[in-house]
Design an enzyme around this catalytic site. Structure first.
Site, mmCIF file in Angstrom:
data_model
loop_
_atom_site.group_PDB
_atom_site.id
_atom_site.type_symbol
_atom_site.label_atom_id
_atom_site.label_comp_id
_atom_site.label_asym_id
_atom_site.label_seq_id
_atom_site.Cartn_x
_atom_site.Cartn_y
_atom_site.Cartn_z
ATOM 1 N N THR A 26 -24.192 42.329 33.866
ATOM 2 C CA THR A 26 -23.566 43.391 33.069
ATOM 3 C C THR A 26 -23.888 43.164 31.596
ATOM 4 O O THR A 26 -24.922 43.626 31.124
ATOM 5 C CB THR A 26 -22.031 43.456 33.289
ATOM 6 O OG1 THR A 26 -21.461 42.180 33.027
ATOM 7 C CG2 THR A 26 -21.710 43.877 34.716
ATOM 8 N N LYS B 89 -24.251 35.588 37.268
ATOM 9 C CA LYS B 89 -24.049 36.447 36.101
ATOM 10 C C LYS B 89 -22.709 36.078 35.459
ATOM 11 O O LYS B 89 -21.834 35.494 36.098
ATOM 12 C CB LYS B 89 -24.093 37.923 36.470
ATOM 13 C CG LYS B 89 -23.034 38.434 37.402
ATOM 14 C CD LYS B 89 -21.741 38.914 36.796
ATOM 15 C CE LYS B 89 -21.956 39.800 35.613
ATOM 16 N NZ LYS B 89 -20.611 40.209 35.070
ATOM 17 N N THR C 3 -17.126 39.465 34.907
ATOM 18 C CA THR C 3 -16.851 38.517 35.962
ATOM 19 C C THR C 3 -17.922 37.451 36.012
ATOM 20 O O THR C 3 -19.046 37.664 35.595
ATOM 21 C CB THR C 3 -16.821 39.300 37.290
ATOM 22 O OG1 THR C 3 -15.608 39.993 37.348
ATOM 23 C CG2 THR C 3 -16.962 38.394 38.482
#
Lengths: 446, 446
Positions: free
Chosen positions: A154, A180, A191
């Site tokens: 993200t 990630k 997250t």
């Protein structure tokens, strides 16, 4: 212990895995947002999840799956919507995602594991997801690791990926991983997700134990801002396609595999910490002399998470007092007369008392380590897309994420603390606290 | 319960107390740096101290004193040097400080309590301290509270002081308090100190219990940056000069006194949180519906301490997701379907799911609450003096500290969280995370 070597290929380096990452139209930015990890054969599966009370549907789903059955064949991950705080409809969406994928793969839906990352309070656009599943399966290949790594990202500045290989009984055994996460970001949080593939054969309880211990030494030892996400998930598959003898109990083979698994997790965890929001460096805190490893890890974590230590690093201030204070409040009992603190090669404190040291040189050490700006100055928003956006020719376009973190290898600040003469030791990783952290988490979100 | 009234006079409002604050030449800035609180008669004494392993000599000294004997007649506090991480010499200095004051007062040295705040790793300049003691005693008066409040301050923008009065058996009973603290600052940390005087007569164990409970509801519920100081100290004297009947066991009198003591502590604690480094507002987090008060307080503290919540407030972002996430990771079990979140008058989340709300109006609420810049733009350094300094006509001069916090009463952001239907509740206080926090803790120290 470290008789492994780095190999290319990420999560598709181990035998019998395919992966894919495509743009399914879930993110407003149009960037890749749907990832698949697929094992040829049903694989032993283990997981470690966020301990928060406010959890995404996928976390409850995976926990339940792994309790019933310690194996899986596929992991489906969407980015853009966290599917957390979405109530019973979120749970229905999770079930339906798994069923759609299972149907298209023609396998049982209880062989599917799920992960989500993105805006909490938002449901997954189910029709887009379902329409994309055939394309996702078609895209899956044994070269697909980087695509999957891109699709789970993200606000990450770089994708995180690794693969290692060792030898068991004359045959190669491999572990790959992607991850990630870069702190928690607008409008709610980013997250931490990590997926690990392995081609050894391991018994389910042993694989889960190995993964839990590896997580305690890696993902549970990183801190960007002390906040835990609703979606944090680590999943690991072991599919036995290396055709090495099955590892069913502790012993040299298990130790070798666990050491390599831990190394994969530590690499990914460090990559996440280094990519912390607004960070200019990776901070590594090594604690020794503690009564046990767990106490040492606790102290290391407290130091790495201290806002005062973090802002001192950002300000190039060799501030032993803040390090000592953080060590002291970690909840581990020790005699302050035994405290020793090193910053890089500079001994700042010994026997609990400050030493004279070359302040300018120690500050220069921090300056050199934090020299590289990691956040490009033209990043202007995370609002539009749950991706980092930059302004180009008057238009907001997605930030061109780097596919390697090699370039940042030099930005490391090392803090070494000893609290006594016992044998417990542990390491934690964090990043500095910069203006950009406040900027990302305050200004970007209004 | 709250049948008390505010009165002037601070710690000298209760009968039988004198106080003083003078410039003894301990701080490089030349500001007041030595404080004395003196009771006519030996007073029942209680204390609550930092729980860190790295402690100042004065903390160990007071703990030992109060264990041996639950009474004292005087508190001596120096500002400028923390006398922490100073080894056995620091301990000797502490003993000698107490002895010098006892001799000059012609009382036993075991009736002296000590507190220090300032740079850790630095010893108290003993000859300056000893030379100043006669002047300090001469300066002590029943009007001396504000002088003492000034002398214990370091980087505080305002001094913190309060006095309350109630009636027991037809006679007035008073409690006064002063405090200092504004987060932790250069080169190491600012300590939280609070001193409370009371003219009731209370038995030692009861007074200690009351103080511990009051601290749990006040000083232990504030967070500026999560770091605990080496010197944090709360001391409370009760000298019996009100000539009200001695309170020796739980009951209505004890409850009334404890409620007023708690109010004094809460007032001072909030004043410290509001004065947090770089803060633009006070954040009050109220948690209800918990299984017990202690769980509720824990959740409140976690929310008030979350960097993400703090930076959202600074950025005027009504970010329910960060509040929910912080509540979820506080270590208290609850059903997420019961979570309710209010920001001011805006209901943001109910039954664990986000509601539609007027985002612009909620942001305006935060904007109005954080409108006032608390740190003056001309504050340029904390390096020189362990005091805030401003640049005037090309010269660094001490920052003119306000003697009242009245002017900031309006800057409050309220977050109310309910996690269920049980009766446990608790409140915590913090401040927002601003650029100035990073500035104070990074730039100012290099």
């Amino acid at each position: 212990m470290s008789d492994w070597r780095n190999i290319p290929g990420g999560i598709t380096a181990p035998r019998g895995y395919r992966a894919a990452g495509i743009a399914a139209g879930l993110k407003p930015s149009g960037l890749p947002d749907l990832a698949l990890i697929l094992s040829e054969a049903e694989a032993i599966a283990a997981g470690v999840f966020t301990t928060t009370q406010v959890r995404a549907a996928c976390v409850d789903y995976c926990r339940e799956r792994l309790q019933v059955k310690g194996s899986a064949q596929a992991i489906l991950c969407n980015a853009g919507q966290a599917n957390a705080a979405t109530g019973s409809q979120g749970w229905i969406d999770a079930i339906e995602s798994a069923q759609s994928l299972a149907q298209a793969l023609n396998i049982s839906s209880d062989s599917i594991l799920l992960a989500s990352t993105g805006v909490i309070g938002q449901r997954i656009p189910m029709s887009a997801l379902k329409a994309a599943i055939p394309h996702l399966i078609a895209a899956a290949s044994d070269q697909g690791s980087d695509h999957a790594a891109q699709a789970i990202a993200t606000t990450d500045l770089v994708t995180k990926s690794i693969a290692l290989e060792t030898t068991l009984h004359g045959r190669p055994v491999r572990i790959g991983g992607i991850a990630k996460g870069s702190g928690m970001i607008h409008p709610n949080m980013a997250t931490m997700l990590a997926f690990v593939t392995c081609d050894a054969a391991v018994s389910p309880p042993l694989w889960q134990d190995m993964l839990s211990r590896a997580a305690d030494r890696s993902f549970n030892q990183i801190t960007v801002d002390g906040d835990t996400s609703t979606n944090d998930t680590l999943l690991a598959l072991a599919n036995g396609q290396s055709r090495t003898p099955a590892i069913t109990e502790p012993g040299p083979d298990a130790d070798k595999l666990e050491a390599m698994l831990t190394e994969v997790c530590v690499y990914l965890a460090k990559a996440i910490a280094r990519d912390g929001e607004g960070a200019t460096c990776l901070m590594e805190v090594q604690v020794s002399g503690a009564p046990d490893d767990s106490s040492a890890r606790q102290i290391a974590r407290t130091i790495a998470g201290s806002s005062l230590v973090k802002s001192a690093i950002f300000g190039h201030d060799p501030n032993w007092g803040r390090i000592a204070a953080a060590a002291g409040r970690a909840g581990v009992s020790f005699g302050q007369e035994n405290l020793q603190i090193k910053l890089g090669d500079f001994l700042l404190m010994e026997q609990g008392q400050p030493l004279k040291f070359d302040r300018a040189a120690a500050s220069a050490y921090l300056k050199q380590a934090t020299a590289k700006e990691m956040l490009p100055p033209d990043v202007v928003s995370t609002e539009v897309s749950n991706d980092l956006m930059v302004m180009k020719n008057g238009e907001l376009v997605p930030f061109p994420r780097m596919t390697t973190s090699e370039s940042q290898a030099q930005n490391v600040v090392t803090i070494a603390v000893s609290i006594g003469n016992e044998s417990g030791s542990g390491t934690a990783w964090g990043c500095d606290l910069s203006y950009d952290y406040v900027k990302i988490n305050a200004e970007y979100t209004t």
